[in-house]
Design an enzyme around this catalytic site. Structure first.
Site, PDB file in Angstrom:
ATOM      1  N   LYS A   5       1.717  -3.782   6.733  1.00 32.74           N
ATOM      2  CA  LYS A   5       2.180  -3.724   5.331  1.00 32.74           C
ATOM      3  C   LYS A   5       3.708  -3.544   5.297  1.00 32.74           C
ATOM      4  O   LYS A   5       4.397  -4.173   4.498  1.00 32.74           O
ATOM      5  CB  LYS A   5       1.488  -2.598   4.565  1.00 32.74           C
ATOM      6  CG  LYS A   5       0.012  -2.833   4.329  1.00 32.74           C
ATOM      7  CD  LYS A   5      -0.244  -4.008   3.405  1.00 32.74           C
ATOM      8  CE  LYS A   5      -1.698  -4.374   3.286  1.00 32.74           C
ATOM      9  NZ  LYS A   5      -1.962  -5.686   2.680  1.00 32.74           N
ATOM     10  N   TYR A  16      -2.495  -1.397  10.979  1.00 38.50           N
ATOM     11  CA  TYR A  16      -2.701  -1.896   9.611  1.00 38.50           C
ATOM     12  C   TYR A  16      -1.520  -1.507   8.717  1.00 38.50           C
ATOM     13  O   TYR A  16      -0.927  -2.339   8.035  1.00 38.50           O
ATOM     14  CB  TYR A  16      -4.013  -1.328   9.026  1.00 38.50           C
ATOM     15  CG  TYR A  16      -4.031  -1.318   7.517  1.00 38.50           C
ATOM     16  CD1 TYR A  16      -4.233  -2.491   6.802  1.00 38.50           C
ATOM     17  CD2 TYR A  16      -3.794  -0.138   6.802  1.00 38.50           C
ATOM     18  CE1 TYR A  16      -4.203  -2.488   5.413  1.00 38.50           C
ATOM     19  CE2 TYR A  16      -3.760  -0.128   5.418  1.00 38.50           C
ATOM     20  CZ  TYR A  16      -3.967  -1.301   4.731  1.00 38.50           C
ATOM     21  OH  TYR A  16      -3.916  -1.292   3.361  1.00 38.50           O
ATOM     22  N   SER A  51       0.834  -1.204   0.000  1.00 44.04           N
ATOM     23  CA  SER A  51       0.000   0.000   0.000  1.00 44.04           C
ATOM     24  C   SER A  51       0.864   1.247   0.000  1.00 44.04           C
ATOM     25  O   SER A  51       1.957   1.259   0.575  1.00 44.04           O
ATOM     26  CB  SER A  51      -0.866  -0.025   1.261  1.00 44.04           C
ATOM     27  OG  SER A  51      -1.467   1.228   1.467  1.00 44.04           O
TER      28      SER A  51
HETATM   29  C1  UD1 Z   1      -6.899   4.269   3.613  1.00 46.36           C
HETATM   30  C2  UD1 Z   1      -5.495   3.796   3.915  1.00 46.36           C
HETATM   31  C3  UD1 Z   1      -4.985   2.908   2.803  1.00 46.36           C
HETATM   32  C4  UD1 Z   1      -5.936   1.757   2.611  1.00 46.36           C
HETATM   33  C5  UD1 Z   1      -7.314   2.322   2.273  1.00 46.36           C
HETATM   34  C6  UD1 Z   1      -8.323   1.221   2.078  1.00 46.36           C
HETATM   35  C7  UD1 Z   1      -3.979   5.234   5.169  1.00 46.36           C
HETATM   36  C8  UD1 Z   1      -3.164   6.470   5.163  1.00 46.36           C
HETATM   37  N1  UD1 Z   1      -4.623   4.952   4.038  1.00 46.36           N
HETATM   38  O1  UD1 Z   1      -6.806   5.168   2.524  1.00 46.36           O
HETATM   39  O2  UD1 Z   1      -3.725   2.402   3.120  1.00 46.36           O
HETATM   40  O3  UD1 Z   1      -5.479   0.948   1.568  1.00 46.36           O
HETATM   41  O4  UD1 Z   1      -7.739   3.185   3.346  1.00 46.36           O
HETATM   42  O5  UD1 Z   1      -8.726   0.658   3.266  1.00 46.36           O
HETATM   43  O6  UD1 Z   1      -4.034   4.539   6.144  1.00 46.36           O
HETATM   44  N2  UD1 Z   1     -13.203  10.768   3.138  1.00 46.36           N
HETATM   45  C9  UD1 Z   1     -14.236  11.649   3.424  1.00 46.36           C
HETATM   46  N3  UD1 Z   1     -15.394  11.135   3.915  1.00 46.36           N
HETATM   47  C10 UD1 Z   1     -15.589   9.804   4.141  1.00 46.36           C
HETATM   48  C11 UD1 Z   1     -14.522   8.914   3.820  1.00 46.36           C
HETATM   49  C12 UD1 Z   1     -13.343   9.431   3.329  1.00 46.36           C
HETATM   50  O7  UD1 Z   1     -14.091  12.859   3.251  1.00 46.36           O
HETATM   51  O8  UD1 Z   1     -16.663   9.422   4.605  1.00 46.36           O
HETATM   52  C13 UD1 Z   1     -11.936  11.304   2.580  1.00 46.36           C
HETATM   53  C14 UD1 Z   1     -10.727  11.017   3.459  1.00 46.36           C
HETATM   54  O9  UD1 Z   1     -10.545  12.024   4.405  1.00 46.36           O
HETATM   55  C15 UD1 Z   1      -9.615  10.967   2.406  1.00 46.36           C
HETATM   56  C16 UD1 Z   1     -10.311  10.433   1.148  1.00 46.36           C
HETATM   57  O10 UD1 Z   1     -11.703  10.649   1.364  1.00 46.36           O
HETATM   58  O11 UD1 Z   1      -9.170  12.248   2.142  1.00 46.36           O
HETATM   59  C17 UD1 Z   1     -10.065   8.972   0.906  1.00 46.36           C
HETATM   60  O12 UD1 Z   1     -10.346   8.248   2.106  1.00 46.36           O
HETATM   61  P1  UD1 Z   1     -10.434   6.650   2.131  1.00 46.36           P
HETATM   62  O13 UD1 Z   1     -11.292   6.171   1.014  1.00 46.36           O
HETATM   63  O14 UD1 Z   1     -10.839   6.260   3.522  1.00 46.36           O
HETATM   64  O15 UD1 Z   1      -8.963   6.152   1.828  1.00 46.36           O
HETATM   65  P2  UD1 Z   1      -7.560   6.557   2.514  1.00 46.36           P
HETATM   66  O16 UD1 Z   1      -7.764   7.017   3.909  1.00 46.36           O
HETATM   67  O17 UD1 Z   1      -6.844   7.439   1.567  1.00 46.36           O
END
Ligand code: UD1
Length: 338
Positions: A155, A151, A126
């Site tokens: 990795k 987690y 990842s």
């Molecule tokens: C995280 C993990 C990544 C993992 C992935 C899938 C980290 C840094 N990253 O990615 O390793 O492979 O999850 O499980 O640990 N967001 C919102 N609202 C929501 C959900 C998300 O605004 O309800 C935003 C988050 O703040 C972020 C973006 O959307 O900026 C992507 O979030 P998300 O899909 O959860 O993935 P990551 O956190 O990037």
């Protein structure tokens, strides 16, 4: 036909990879404990590819169950290892479970690969290993940062275990460092099946549009980015699945230049949370109910890949656009609620 073991092959990325493997002429045996997936996926894969993959209900963290699997399928020529727990927040609450599950399953798989003289393994890593990189886009030479969660730490540790193994055994590794996989197969027969309330952005968006969730919370608009929301490199799960087939062929055709190689699997494009929402609204024709709330603990501000090494050395390139991703995710969501 070469037989490939795909651990976690009933999951989101695993199932799409099994489709691409079967379409490329490989025979697949899926080993999965169905902890975050559904056995129905096996028949959906069969519907897409006209071929049912072999399926073994196995918990790979269980030493004897893993041993039996490898004895039963002694003709396996390579492994693609997806089987792992992946919820960042849950890993903070249950660190022992995460270390036990993610590390023991890899150790058991490697132990049996050595016993059966199976050399190639593609590992699901990842971009989380890079933390918040100082220089963007991030390439494979960027320093790894201390993990933000158990987690993420699993990795990093798994990459270290694999690296050590390549020095002491004949095992060969390609570690694919995924950016943010979203989207679903164009048939809408397979896709992401989050259990309970989704943590990740894309399933939360589609469930909100489908009326399952009231509204999407956008976590922070005060980041140092053009629109203030976080930036990620979203990659279509089918593009990601294809990267596994390319990596596998590289190993089977003895084209590796080092016994462990790392590749960033991203598009090279950074999109903000609001970009993803806009794309979703355009492709789905839905208006999304969302509101800006505070930052989510542990989120990094921005990351996107430099995919040059994967493009040139692996010979793989992401082809699908953000609109392809959001539309396919919506088509999958609509199928789920039918
Ligand atoms: C995280 C993990 C990544 C993992 C992935 C899938 C980290 C840094 N990253 O990615 O390793 O492979 O999850 O499980 O640990 N967001 C919102 N609202 C929501 C959900 C998300 O605004 O309800 C935003 C988050 O703040 C972020 C973006 O959307 O900026 C992507 O979030 P998300 O899909 O959860 O993935 P990551 O956190 O990037």
């Amino acid at each position: 036909m070469s037989k490939i073991l795909v651990t976690g092959g009933a999951g989101f990325i695993g199932s799409h990879t099994v489709v691409e493997l079967q379409n490329s002429g490989f025979e697949v045996v899926i080993a999965d404990n169905l902890s975050n997936s559904n056995e129905q996926v096996i028949s959906q894969i069969a519907e897409i590819t006209s071929k049912k993959p072999l399926f073994e209900l196995v918990d790979l963290a269980n030493e004897s169950a893993c041993k039996n699997l490898f004895e039963k399928h002694s003709d396996i020529v390579a492994v693609i290892h997806f089987a792992a727990s992946k919820a960042v927040g849950e890993s903070v609450e249950k660190p022992l479970f995460y270390y036990q599950n993610n590390l023991c399953s890899l150790l058991n798989v490697l132990e049996n690969m050595v016993i059966h003289a199976i050399k190639p393994i593609v590992f699901s890593s990842s971009c989380t290993v890079y933390g918040q990189p100082k220089i963007l886009p991030v390439d494979e030479q960027s320093p790894l940062q201390p993990a933000e969660s158990p987690y993420g730490n699993t990795k990093q540790i798994c990459e270290e275990i694999l690296s050590d193994c390549t020095k002491a055994t004949s095992i060969h590794v390609i570690a694919l460092r995924y950016f943010n996989p979203i989207g679903a197969h164009e048939t809408a027969l397979i896709g992401e099946l989050p259990l309970g309330v989704p943590n990740n952005l894309m399933p939360f968006i589609t469930q909100t549009a489908a009326g399952i969730r009231e509204k999407l919370s956008v976590f922070g608009n005060d980041y140092n980015t053009p629109d203030g929301t976080c930036i990620r490199d979203y990659i279509h799960v089918v593009d990601l699945a294809k990267a596994h087939v390319v990596a596998l062929n590289r190993m089977l055709n003895h084209q590796q230049k080092q016994s462990i190689e790392y590749f960033n699997v991203g598009t090279g494009n950074g999109f903000s949370v609001l970009d993803v929402i806009k794309s979703f609204e355009k492709t789905s024709g839905q208006t999304l109910n969302y509101q800006i709330v505070g930052r989510r603990a542990g989120d990094i501000e921005q990351i996107w890949a430099n995919p040059k090494f994967a493009n040139e050395e692996l010979g793989w390139k992401a082809e699908k656009s953000l609109d392809d991703m959001t539309l396919s995710a919506w088509n999958w969501q609509k199928k789920l609620i039918q």
